[in-house]
Design a protein around this motif. Structure first.
Motif, PDB file in Angstrom:
ATOM      1  N   ALA A 276       0.802  -1.208  -0.030  1.00 10.47           N
ATOM      2  CA  ALA A 276      -0.076  -0.057  -0.072  1.00 10.47           C
ATOM      3  C   ALA A 276       0.810   1.155   0.185  1.00 10.47           C
ATOM      4  N   ASP A 277       2.168   1.255   0.528  1.00  9.29           N
ATOM      5  CA  ASP A 277       3.122   2.112   0.549  1.00  9.29           C
ATOM      6  C   ASP A 277       3.875   2.546  -0.642  1.00  9.29           C
ATOM      7  N   MET A 278       3.817   1.602  -1.343  1.00  8.61           N
ATOM      8  CA  MET A 278       4.581   1.540  -2.854  1.00  8.61           C
ATOM      9  C   MET A 278       3.848   2.517  -4.012  1.00  8.61           C
ATOM     10  N   ASP A 279       4.594   2.913  -4.800  1.00  9.62           N
ATOM     11  CA  ASP A 279       4.392   3.773  -5.745  1.00  9.62           C
ATOM     12  C   ASP A 279       3.204   3.010  -6.691  1.00  9.62           C
ATOM     13  N   GLU A 280       2.314   3.763  -6.964  1.00  5.94           N
ATOM     14  CA  GLU A 280       1.216   3.201  -7.685  1.00  5.94           C
ATOM     15  C   GLU A 280       1.946   2.748  -9.139  1.00  5.94           C
ATOM     16  N   ARG A 281       2.707   3.457  -9.532  1.00  4.61           N
ATOM     17  CA  ARG A 281       3.619   3.065 -10.944  1.00  4.61           C
ATOM     18  C   ARG A 281       4.107   1.916 -10.795  1.00  4.61           C
ATOM     19  N   ASP A 282       4.834   1.645  -9.558  1.00  6.25           N
ATOM     20  CA  ASP A 282       5.519   0.498  -9.514  1.00  6.25           C
ATOM     21  C   ASP A 282       4.658  -0.741  -9.330  1.00  6.25           C
ATOM     22  N   ARG A 283       3.667  -0.561  -8.647  1.00  4.51           N
ATOM     23  CA  ARG A 283       2.412  -1.681  -8.760  1.00  4.51           C
ATOM     24  C   ARG A 283       1.992  -1.914 -10.105  1.00  4.51           C
ATOM     25  N   ASP A 284       1.679  -1.099 -10.763  1.00  5.01           N
ATOM     26  CA  ASP A 284       1.380  -1.011 -12.227  1.00  5.01           C
ATOM     27  C   ASP A 284       2.171  -1.903 -13.288  1.00  5.01           C
ATOM     28  N   CYS A 285       3.535  -1.394 -12.886  1.00  5.97           N
ATOM     29  CA  CYS A 285       4.489  -1.826 -14.037  1.00  5.97           C
ATOM     30  C   CYS A 285       4.714  -3.522 -13.712  1.00  5.97           C
ATOM     31  N   ILE A 286       4.578  -3.681 -12.335  1.00  6.99           N
ATOM     32  CA  ILE A 286       5.000  -5.336 -12.067  1.00  6.99           C
ATOM     33  C   ILE A 286       3.661  -5.936 -12.309  1.00  6.99           C
ATOM     34  N   SER A 287       2.539  -5.458 -12.013  1.00  5.24           N
ATOM     35  CA  SER A 287       1.212  -6.041 -12.725  1.00  5.24           C
ATOM     36  C   SER A 287       1.095  -6.331 -14.086  1.00  5.24           C
ATOM     37  N   ARG A 288       1.653  -5.530 -14.723  1.00  2.81           N
ATOM     38  CA  ARG A 288       1.580  -5.618 -16.333  1.00  2.81           C
ATOM     39  C   ARG A 288       2.699  -6.929 -16.481  1.00  2.81           C
ATOM     40  N   TRP A 289       3.747  -6.751 -16.061  1.00  2.00           N
ATOM     41  CA  TRP A 289       4.756  -7.732 -16.389  1.00  2.00           C
ATOM     42  C   TRP A 289       4.375  -9.122 -15.877  1.00  2.00           C
ATOM     43  N   ALA A 290       3.729  -9.054 -14.646  1.00  2.00           N
ATOM     44  CA  ALA A 290       3.072 -10.690 -14.255  1.00  2.00           C
ATOM     45  C   ALA A 290       2.167 -11.194 -15.387  1.00  2.00           C
ATOM     46  N   LEU A 291       1.642 -10.105 -16.122  1.00  2.00           N
ATOM     47  CA  LEU A 291       0.478 -10.658 -16.954  1.00  2.00           C
ATOM     48  C   LEU A 291       1.157 -11.503 -18.104  1.00  2.00           C
ATOM     49  N   ARG A 292       2.423 -11.298 -18.333  1.00  2.00           N
ATOM     50  CA  ARG A 292       3.346 -11.998 -19.309  1.00  2.00           C
ATOM     51  C   ARG A 292       4.015 -13.312 -18.968  1.00  2.00           C
ATOM     52  N   ILE A 293       3.896 -13.621 -17.683  1.00  4.21           N
ATOM     53  CA  ILE A 293       4.557 -14.674 -17.047  1.00  4.21           C
ATOM     54  C   ILE A 293       3.793 -15.936 -17.151  1.00  4.21           C
ATOM     55  N   ASP A 294       4.364 -17.058 -17.722  1.00  4.53           N
ATOM     56  CA  ASP A 294       3.660 -18.365 -17.502  1.00  4.53           C
ATOM     57  C   ASP A 294       4.720 -19.583 -17.192  1.00  4.53           C
ATOM     58  N   GLY A 295       4.802 -19.653 -15.638  1.00  9.20           N
ATOM     59  CA  GLY A 295       5.660 -20.201 -15.266  1.00  9.20           C
ATOM     60  C   GLY A 295       6.252 -19.820 -13.964  1.00  9.20           C
TER      61      GLY A 295
ATOM     62  N   LEU B   1       2.752 -10.667  -6.246  1.00  9.25           N
ATOM     63  CA  LEU B   1       2.548 -11.588  -7.349  1.00  9.25           C
ATOM     64  C   LEU B   1       2.011 -12.791  -6.895  1.00  9.25           C
ATOM     65  N   SER B   2       2.170 -13.482  -5.925  1.00  5.88           N
ATOM     66  CA  SER B   2       1.425 -14.715  -5.639  1.00  5.88           C
ATOM     67  C   SER B   2       0.042 -14.405  -5.617  1.00  5.88           C
ATOM     68  N   GLN B   3      -0.382 -13.465  -5.101  1.00  5.17           N
ATOM     69  CA  GLN B   3      -1.982 -13.042  -4.937  1.00  5.17           C
ATOM     70  C   GLN B   3      -2.276 -12.899  -6.498  1.00  5.17           C
ATOM     71  N   ARG B   4      -1.526 -12.550  -7.494  1.00  5.01           N
ATOM     72  CA  ARG B   4      -2.066 -12.539  -8.858  1.00  5.01           C
ATOM     73  C   ARG B   4      -2.069 -13.809  -9.644  1.00  5.01           C
ATOM     74  N   GLY B   5      -1.618 -15.043  -8.994  1.00  8.04           N
ATOM     75  CA  GLY B   5      -1.481 -16.107  -9.368  1.00  8.04           C
ATOM     76  C   GLY B   5       0.000 -16.611  -9.975  1.00  8.04           C
ATOM     77  N   VAL B   6       0.981 -15.878  -9.700  1.00  6.84           N
ATOM     78  CA  VAL B   6       2.156 -16.206 -10.035  1.00  6.84           C
ATOM     79  C   VAL B   6       2.966 -17.283  -9.375  1.00  6.84           C
ATOM     80  N   ASP B   7       3.379 -18.112 -10.026  1.00 11.14           N
ATOM     81  CA  ASP B   7       4.115 -19.219  -9.342  1.00 11.14           C
ATOM     82  C   ASP B   7       5.573 -18.816  -8.778  1.00 11.14           C
ATOM     83  N   ILE B   8       5.560 -18.119  -7.683  1.00  6.63           N
ATOM     84  CA  ILE B   8       6.732 -17.405  -7.290  1.00  6.63           C
ATOM     85  C   ILE B   8       7.520 -17.960  -5.997  1.00  6.63           C
TER      86      ILE B   8
END
Length: 160
Positions: free
Chosen positions: A27-46, A62-69
């Motif tokens: 919640a304290d992280m910059d919204e741009r960082d959250r958006d960037c990492i979220s968009r990156w995670a969408l391309r990950i398959d594995g 990332l785990s909450q977004r379904g990433v195997d991390i």
């Protein structure tokens, strides 16, 4: 362990709880960082590693977004904190220089503000290790600070 790794480990070990309190909440992280990492995670398959995960907030994000991390960090105190905060997410102590992973076994490596402690001469070896574990179609996302070298953040002691 390199001399720099030992210095970083000691510096963060003594301030892991303070770091978590000040910088360990999404919640304290910059919204741009959250958006960037979220968009990156969408391309990950594995599988993915969060290299230099600190107290684990990005790993959990990332785990909450379904990433195997899995979160990795050089500092055992950070790993203990991350495991206690996010018990459903795997975390382990590791150096960037010797990842205990098979060649081309990862779909992604996140290094969010974690490569900043490497000396310029150490960076090629760490990047080569990340490349070794990434699949040919893998994705690498790095975050870093821009500004004059040696600038103190938060008034604390300088970290290597």
């Amino acid at each position: 362990m390199t001399d720099i790794e030992a210095q970083v480990r000691r510096a963060y070990a003594g301030r892991a709880a303070e770091y978590t309190r000040l910088l360990g909440d999404i919640a304290d992280m910059d919204e741009r960082d959250r958006d960037c990492i979220s968009r990156w995670a969408l391309r990950i398959d594995g599988p993915v590693i969060d290299a230099g995960c600190g107290p684990g907030h990005w790993t959990e994000f990332l785990s909450q977004r379904g990433v195997d991390i899995c979160g990795i960090d050089l500092v055992p105190e950070f790993i203990e904190i991350a495991r206690s905060r996010f018990p459903a997410v795997p975390f382990r102590t590791s150096s960037f220089h010797t990842l205990a992973l098979q060649d081309e076994s990862l779909s992604g490596v996140l290094a969010w503000y974690s490569l900043i402690h490497l000396q310029p001469t150490e960076l090629p070896a760490a990047l080569a290790e990340f490349r070794r574990v990434l699949r040919p179609d893998g994705h690498f996302l790095v975050g870093f600070f821009e500004g004059p070298a040696g600038t103190r953040v938060g008034g604390g002691p300088m970290l290597p």
